[in-house]
Design a protein around this motif. Structure first.
Motif, short mmCIF file in Angstrom:
data_model
loop_
_atom_site.label_atom_id
_atom_site.label_comp_id
_atom_site.label_asym_id
_atom_site.label_seq_id
_atom_site.Cartn_x
_atom_site.Cartn_y
_atom_site.Cartn_z
N THR A 75 -13.26 5.65 6.54
CA THR A 75 -12.79 6.57 5.58
C THR A 75 -13.90 7.38 4.62
OG1 THR A 75 -12.86 4.43 4.37
CG2 THR A 75 -10.77 5.17 4.98
N TYR B 228 -4.97 4.21 7.99
CA TYR B 228 -6.40 3.57 7.35
C TYR B 228 -5.84 2.05 7.31
CZ TYR B 228 -9.18 7.76 7.29
OH TYR B 228 -10.03 8.95 7.30
N THR B 229 -4.78 1.79 6.48
CA THR B 229 -4.49 0.33 6.01
C THR B 229 -4.42 -0.44 7.35
OG1 THR B 229 -3.31 1.25 4.37
CG2 THR B 229 -2.84 -0.91 4.65
N VAL C 155 -0.83 12.48 3.41
CA VAL C 155 -1.54 11.60 2.44
C VAL C 155 -0.89 10.10 2.85
CG1 VAL C 155 -2.08 10.57 0.24
CG2 VAL C 155 -2.00 12.90 0.65
N CYS D 56 -5.03 15.33 -0.14
CA CYS D 56 -5.01 14.88 -1.53
C CYS D 56 -4.86 16.01 -2.43
CB CYS D 56 -6.05 13.85 -1.74
SG CYS D 56 -5.88 12.40 -0.91
N PHE E 35 -7.82 14.48 5.08
CA PHE E 35 -7.25 13.47 4.04
C PHE E 35 -7.76 14.04 2.85
CE2 PHE E 35 -7.94 9.15 1.95
CZ PHE E 35 -6.57 9.02 1.74
N VAL F 112 0.79 -1.13 0.07
CA VAL F 112 0.04 0.09 -0.05
C VAL F 112 0.95 1.20 0.03
CG1 VAL F 112 -1.70 1.36 1.21
CG2 VAL F 112 -1.85 -1.14 0.91
N THR G 270 0.78 3.84 -2.99
CA THR G 270 0.46 5.38 -2.74
C THR G 270 1.54 6.38 -3.33
OG1 THR G 270 -0.76 4.30 -0.84
CG2 THR G 270 -0.69 6.76 -1.00
N VAL H 147 -3.19 7.33 4.93
CA VAL H 147 -3.20 5.90 3.91
C VAL H 147 -2.82 4.92 4.89
CG1 VAL H 147 -2.58 4.59 1.98
CG2 VAL H 147 -3.52 7.02 1.81
#
Lengths: 565, 305
Positions: B244, B281-282, B274, B266, B262, B19, B23, B278
């Motif tokens: 999210t 969240y992952t 970012v 972006c 978030f 990820v 990203t 990310v």
């Protein structure tokens, strides 16, 4: 097995409660004023800020050698109780008051100013407004030498900043600058407290310059010398400003607590204002503005304070590209636009159409030239003269605008139609995200682009310099020796009258002959607050609301002040 | 079980790394320059900014440097758009807001959703079931901003029963939590209706009825525990998407959560921010899925892990 749903529910409840508890703000007092900003605070480092909302807060926290008169924005004594300017306009001697103190009680001395100015002149500080200091003799050379040879640079003593004792500061300029005093009230010139920042300093080593951990601006570390101190800063929620009890003009500060808030969009901010959760809105929401202004005219409400400001909306024309490098075409484009119709039918606001670059009647003593009026037949003739009768053989121009404001695309569409009908000129409209738009404009990847500019200081050069060769803000690629010479000559002119005459001539040539940018209208903006309840808010063309003077006139009923936000 | 958890954790490391890589390179491939704003500073200032954020030595160097910084120091560095806050500061301040809102929304969705689903299954084909079917269809198909704005108009603007937005009191939490819950409530109602129907027609329920248990006892004691395993499995992904997906709700109700940060990060191409969000969240998603798998195995002896 009954716990299948009970256990997750319990976990959710506990986690949710803990998170709610740690993320909620503490209760604010009843006497607090809630001031809603137009945008998120980006930084509280006065050396790095360029956003209006950051600057407004900084002016509440810090005080420079001078401060602004809230109505006229003339510089009046701040940390300096008086000053002396030499006859040639090159040497400024500031006498600091002996009772100016930091929010931790320390005295404000010349060393604090020298520390701050030396810091901002380091390229590694990455100060957006560093060029404002280049009026000081030797400052530009010092900055450039540091950028070129971090290890073998010019000494700071080569810069025209000298202290003689803790209360006398002598500044030598490279050239006369009529507005230098008013810059003393602007954040890049604010003093900084070296002792408070020392803790955040990362030592310079092997070509790596001195850096400060940007967290020095967070409470309780931030020490400021202005009307307020920073009592709390909750990310994305609010800043809490409380009077600096050591401030020399403490009696002028009548607000016991000021909360600076911000909302993700104008609509929710307006709702919060309507419901009484916010007392001052630092903008008038564009979507509701026509209706609000109508109600104000009909005396249904009296809380809309709207006025023309020191900013303008215009189109940049890429002067590097053929055939737009021909000024005849640029002038034809300008003269074929009905700017009055844009303001009246699309904006539906009392904004003023513009024929010139510098918003007229903003700068005392400066007379704006006359620009080109709308004249379709003359515009057609200009096109014939340029060799494109009826717009034939002209390519389709790439028009660039940024997304985020619905107004931009509507204006572009209206003007595209005017150009097509009046001149036979066609454009293709491209809407881009701000970051991509800015990059494309800076790299000259456009033919015509939307632009907006707010003046940084009360002088015509804040606009005219945009067309000077070599200025990073020159986005049109326009380069003209005559203009450069006029601006250069004006910068060495000590007489204000003669200087303005030279700048008037430069602006006249820009808007009647060269036309690198097509002016459209002067921005208007405003504040919303109930004038019976809140006082001390100054209205001026630069939207500089000095937080120092805000206060309650009529104290609110308890129910309006109980809930934060 | 131990072996399962260990192997899943090892897999998670690979997932997080993939990820991060995806990203990072997607961010690099998007146009736009985080440091170019409306007003242009001298080139030396731009160069200093690139150096500060480690973006001056080429993309691959930055890829390794950021990765190393995260692994070795657990630090994502400073953000670009909120210069006085590090990425961790931002997450520490905004994530609890989103989590609190999300937790309440999930609680509402869970209890109302399961209750509605069971009701629909029990009264299959009769009016409560029809109301439920229409209601869930609306809940799934109406976008959040329509529901949110509608509730806002009804309860805050027209009647002033509840505040229009903001953060800090329980009252301010009601409208946004309900708005956020609607979609999941509808899903859960459908899910639990289907699985309840499945269970109701099975042999052991018929036996329970035959033994003379009251309908309430059959539902509560035999149907619900078995039907809710499907619901439990849904909670993992739902937690992640509620966190999210709260951006629109946060915007409508002016909530200072991570969703809004978030999206803005972006748009501003704030690379460290970012990446940080990310990855957080992952990790949350991976952990939630693992927890749910373990919980399912504990709730249902038929599931072997």
């Amino acid at each position: 097995m009954r716990q299948t749903l009970l256990i997750p529910s319990l976990v959710l409840f506990i986690v949710g409660s803990i998170c709610f508890y740690i993320s909620t703000p503490h209760q604010q007092g009843r006497d607090a004023i809630n001031f809603c900003e137009a945008g998120q605070i980006h930084t509280l480092d006065p050396d790095k800020m360029t956003w209006m909302q950051d600057i407004r807060v900084a002016m509440g926290l810090w005080e420079g050698l001078a401060q602004y008169n809230p109505q006229t924005l003339e510089p009046i004594p701040g940390v300096a109780k008086s000053w002396k300017i030499s006859d040639d306009g090159l040497t400024y001697t500031f006498f600091l008051r002996h009772n100016a103190r930091w929010s931790n009680g320390q005295m404000v001395t010349t060393a604090d100013f020298i520390f701050a100015w030396k810091r901002i002149l380091q390229p590694s500080t990455a100060a957006g407004y560093v060029t404002m200091l280049f009026h000081i003799a030797g400052a530009r050379a010092y900055f450039n030498s540091l950028a070129a040879h971090p290890l073998k640079h010019l000494p700071f003593s080569s810069v025209g900043i000298k202290a003689s004792g803790p209360y006398k500061l002598v500044v030598t300029l490279a050239h006369p600058c009529g507005y230098f005093l008013s810059l003393m009230a602007f954040p890049p010139f604010f003093p900084l407290n070296p002792a408070a920042m020392a803790h955040f300093r990362a030592a310079a080593h092997g070509g790596v310059p001195v850096q400060y951990d940007p967290r020095w601006t967070r409470p309780p570390h931030l020490i400021s010398d202005g009307p307020y101190r920073l009592a709390a800063w909750k990310f994305h929620q609010y800043l809490e400003l409380r009077p600096n009890r050591y401030y020399w003009d403490r009696r002028a500060v009548k607000c016991a607590a000021l909360y600076i808030r911000n909302f993700p969009d104008a609509q929710s901010a307006f709702l919060a204002y309507q419901s009484g959760a916010v007392d001052v809105l630092s903008f008038v929401p564009t979507r509701f503005a026509p209706a609000l202004l109508r109600q104000q005219r009909e005396h249904i409400r009296d809380d809309v304070h709207y006025r023309p400001v020191f900013g303008s909306y215009y189109f940049n024309v890429n002067c590097r590209h053929k055939p737009l490098n021909n000024p005849l075409i640029r002038r034809a484009l300008d003269m074929a636009i009905d700017k009055r119709a844009i303001v009246k039918d699309i904006l539906r606001l009392p904004d003023r159409p513009l024929e010139v670059l510098v918003p007229p009647e903003s700068i005392p003593g400066y007379k704006s030239p006359h620009g080109l009026p709308m004249n379709i037949s003359a515009a057609k003739e200009l096109l014939i003269k340029a060799g494109y009768p009826g717009g034939r053989d002209l390519p389709v121009f790439k028009f660039l605008t940024n997304s985020g404001a619905a107004m931009n695309i509507r204006i572009a569409q209206a003007i595209a139609e005017m150009w097509r009908k009046n001149l036979g000129v066609r454009i293709s409209i491209h809407e881009e995200e701000s970051k991509i738009f800015n990059q494309d404009v800076v790299h000259g990847n456009y033919d015509i682009a939307r632009a907006g500019w707010y003046g940084d200081y009360m002088d015509p050069t804040t606009w005219l310099d945009l067309f000077r060769t070599g200025n990073p803000n020159n986005l049109t690629g326009f380069s003209n020796a005559q203009l450069n010479a006029l601006l250069h000559k004006a910068s060495y002119q000590t007489s204000a009258v003669k200087r303005f005459a030279l700048l008037h001539q430069a602006e006249k040539l820009l808007v009647t002959r060269w036309m690198p940018s097509i002016p459209l209208f002067q921005y208007s903006d405003g504040l919303m607050y109930n004038p019976q309840r809140i006082g001390g808010i100054s209205t001026n063309v630069r939207m500089i609301t000095l937080l120092k003077y805000i206060h309650w006139i009529h104290h609110p009923a308890p129910q309006t002040a109980e809930a934060p936000q | 079980m131990k072996k399962f958890i260990l192997s899943r954790l090892l897999q998670s490391v690979v997932v997080v790394w993939l990820v991060y890589t995806a990203t990072f390179w997607l961010l690099m491939a998007t146009p736009g320059d985080p440091f170019i704003g409306k007003k242009q500073p001298p080139p030396a200032v731009l160069a200093a900014l690139r150096q500060r954020y480690g973006l001056d030595k080429g993309d691959f160097h930055a890829y390794l440097a950021y990765g190393w910084q995260i692994i070795a120091h657990g630090d994502f560095g400073p953000t670009i758009s909120y210069a006085n806050w590090t990425v961790l500061d931002v997450i520490r301040n905004s994530l609890p807001v989103s989590v609190a809102l999300g937790a309440l929304a999930l609680l509402i969705a869970l209890w109302l959703g399961v209750a509605a689903g069971v009701l629909g299954a029990v009264y299959r084909g009769r009016w409560p079931d029809i109301v439920l079917t229409v209601g869930t269809l609306l809940g799934i198909s109406l976008p959040t901003f329509v529901i949110g704005s509608g509730l806002l108009m009804l309860f805050a603007v027209e009647t002033s029963l509840l505040p229009s937005g903001g953060w800090g009191t329980l009252k301010q939490l009601i409208l946004p939590a309900f708005t956020l819950a609607v979609l999941f409530l509808a899903y859960l109602a459908r899910l639990s209706r289907a699985s309840t129907l499945d269970v109701i027609s099975s042999d052991f329920v018929r036996t329970a009825r035959a033994k003379g248990l009251s309908p309430m006892k059959v539902i509560a004691g035999h149907v619900l525990p078995n039907a809710s395993i499907a619901v439990l499995a849904f909670l993992g992904p739902a937690t992640a998407s509620i966190l999210t997906g709260s951006f629109i709700v946060e915007k409508i109700f002016a909530i200072p959560g991570l969703g809004e940060v978030f999206v803005n990060a972006c748009l501003d191409k704030d690379i460290p921010l970012v990446l940080g969000i990310v990855l957080v969240y992952t990790v949350l998603l991976v952990l939630m899925n693992l927890l749910v798998d373990i919980a399912c195995a504990m709730a249902d002896p038929r599931i072997r892990i």
